[in-house]
Design a protein around this motif. Sequence first.
Motif, PDB file in Angstrom:
ATOM      1  N   VAL A   1       4.840 -11.965 -11.848  1.00 47.43           N
ATOM      2  CA  VAL A   1       3.888 -12.618 -10.944  1.00 47.43           C
ATOM      3  C   VAL A   1       2.628 -12.966 -11.733  1.00 47.43           C
ATOM      4  O   VAL A   1       1.907 -12.067 -12.185  1.00 47.43           O
TER       5      VAL A   1
ATOM      6  N   GLU B   1       2.802  -7.783 -12.338  1.00 48.91           N
ATOM      7  CA  GLU B   1       1.769  -8.765 -12.650  1.00 48.91           C
ATOM      8  C   GLU B   1       1.731  -9.029 -14.152  1.00 48.91           C
ATOM      9  O   GLU B   1       1.811  -8.095 -14.961  1.00 48.91           O
TER      10      GLU B   1
ATOM     11  N   THR C   1       7.650 -11.368  -0.127  1.00 50.36           N
ATOM     12  CA  THR C   1       7.910  -9.948   0.097  1.00 50.36           C
ATOM     13  C   THR C   1       9.404  -9.688   0.208  1.00 50.36           C
ATOM     14  O   THR C   1       9.928  -8.696  -0.321  1.00 50.36           O
TER      15      THR C   1
ATOM     16  N   THR D   1      10.550  -9.385 -11.041  1.00 46.13           N
ATOM     17  CA  THR D   1       9.757 -10.566 -10.715  1.00 46.13           C
ATOM     18  C   THR D   1       8.454 -10.522 -11.492  1.00 46.13           C
ATOM     19  O   THR D   1       7.694  -9.553 -11.384  1.00 46.13           O
TER      20      THR D   1
ATOM     21  N   GLY E   1       3.163 -15.054   1.164  1.00 38.29           N
ATOM     22  CA  GLY E   1       3.286 -13.605   1.075  1.00 38.29           C
ATOM     23  C   GLY E   1       4.492 -13.038   1.784  1.00 38.29           C
ATOM     24  O   GLY E   1       5.198 -12.185   1.243  1.00 38.29           O
TER      25      GLY E   1
ATOM     26  N   GLY F   1      -1.509 -12.890  -8.298  1.00 35.43           N
ATOM     27  CA  GLY F   1      -0.922 -11.587  -8.556  1.00 35.43           C
ATOM     28  C   GLY F   1      -0.264 -11.023  -7.308  1.00 35.43           C
ATOM     29  O   GLY F   1       0.080 -11.746  -6.367  1.00 35.43           O
ATOM     30  N   ARG F   2      -0.075  -9.712  -7.302  1.00 36.05           N
ATOM     31  CA  ARG F   2       0.519  -9.040  -6.157  1.00 36.05           C
ATOM     32  C   ARG F   2      -0.458  -9.038  -4.985  1.00 36.05           C
ATOM     33  O   ARG F   2      -1.653  -8.837  -5.179  1.00 36.05           O
TER      34      ARG F   2
ATOM     35  N   ASP G   1       7.896  -1.822  -7.228  1.00 36.90           N
ATOM     36  CA  ASP G   1       7.317  -1.796  -8.567  1.00 36.90           C
ATOM     37  C   ASP G   1       7.937  -2.820  -9.501  1.00 36.90           C
ATOM     38  O   ASP G   1       7.327  -3.176 -10.524  1.00 36.90           O
TER      39      ASP G   1
ATOM     40  N   TRP H   1       5.035  -4.354  -1.881  1.00 35.52           N
ATOM     41  CA  TRP H   1       6.004  -4.865  -2.852  1.00 35.52           C
ATOM     42  C   TRP H   1       6.513  -3.736  -3.726  1.00 35.52           C
ATOM     43  O   TRP H   1       5.762  -2.829  -4.080  1.00 35.52           O
TER      44      TRP H   1
ATOM     45  N   VAL I   1      11.093 -10.369  -3.514  1.00 34.10           N
ATOM     46  CA  VAL I   1      10.878  -9.372  -4.574  1.00 34.10           C
ATOM     47  C   VAL I   1      11.644  -8.076  -4.315  1.00 34.10           C
ATOM     48  O   VAL I   1      11.664  -7.198  -5.178  1.00 34.10           O
TER      49      VAL I   1
ATOM     50  N   HIS J   1       2.785 -15.937  -6.364  1.00 32.62           N
ATOM     51  CA  HIS J   1       2.507 -15.448  -5.021  1.00 32.62           C
ATOM     52  C   HIS J   1       1.878 -16.587  -4.232  1.00 32.62           C
ATOM     53  O   HIS J   1       0.688 -16.872  -4.359  1.00 32.62           O
TER      54      HIS J   1
ATOM     55  N   ALA K   1       8.177  -5.838  -9.084  1.00 34.49           N
ATOM     56  CA  ALA K   1       7.345  -7.047  -9.085  1.00 34.49           C
ATOM     57  C   ALA K   1       6.124  -6.742  -9.945  1.00 34.49           C
ATOM     58  O   ALA K   1       5.284  -5.919  -9.574  1.00 34.49           O
TER      59      ALA K   1
END
Length: 331
Positions: A25, A50, A14, A23, A10, A37-38, A46, A44, A17, A7, A48
């Motif tokens: 992250v 972390e 966006t 994705t 942003g 992270g997100r 789901d 975003w 993803v 990330h 995507a």
Amino acid sequence: MRVLLWHVHGSWATSFVHGPHTTLVPVTPGRGPDGRGRPATFAWPDRAVEVPCDRLRDERVDVVVLQRPREIELCERWLGRSPGRDLPAVYVEHDTPRRTPSDASLPEEVVPDSRHFLHDRSDIPVVHVTHFNRLFWNCGRAPTTVIEHGVVDPGHRFRGDWPRAAVVINDPLRRGRLAGTDLLPRLARAVPLDLFGMNVRDVPRRLRIPPESLWTYEDLPQARMHGELARRRVYLHPYRWTSLGLALIEAMMLGLPVVALATTEAVEAVPPEAGVLSTRVDTLAEAARALTADAPHARQMGKAARAFAVDRYGLPRFLRDWRHLLTEVTG
């Protein structure tokens, strides 16, 4: 496909993803620059996900989308794999070249000669976000392509009930002339400005602009910022030397007319029927003043801006281009 992506930007991420891939992250303790992270201010999907940096070695990663030089070393340390050699990779170049290389041991370069740090490698394609960037970066042996921005359509929401001009600049005091921050006092004498972005609160005091001529909105969530932009009558883009800002495209999709410096990719992104472009600041000031005083004209130009932006920078084309590239890179 499982794609590793930091990330970093942003707004661009966006859009990325929203593709069909998963994705991954990275997240570091404290969520510093190497593992944010997100984001909290963007919506975003789901898919995507972390992943703590110390668990990345256990994840299946099909390809990495790099955005900063140091991410190559992070991949080697966290995954035990080298991008371009034993891990398929592409590098997204978001920025225009700078005059001075990051390596102080290298001679100073003028911009058209700026060598990309992947100049001598042929195993990591460089993906430019604008044709202007590809034209000015010297990428040498690195394969290059352009995937223009794609934006999640916020809808035609223009109201224009406030006769003010919206400006979006992150870190305007730090970025200074590059982002056209020094032009704000001159422009604010022609039309009241509303400045959105990160670290904007101190701008009126530092630039000695009367508070009524420059309102600031600190780091709003994207959805709220779109609602605020739609209430302004014109979008002002004072950037001298930067890649094409996604906020400009978002404003056009919202239905705002544009007044912008005729520099970098703006000359491709804003057709004559959608706004006014010039390298003369007085021309921009007068155009912003005229549009804020003429709501019907602003609305008409804003409709043209939206039609152009949706056609050229729509999300389906962006995701299709990325799907084709990632499929090609991964074989």
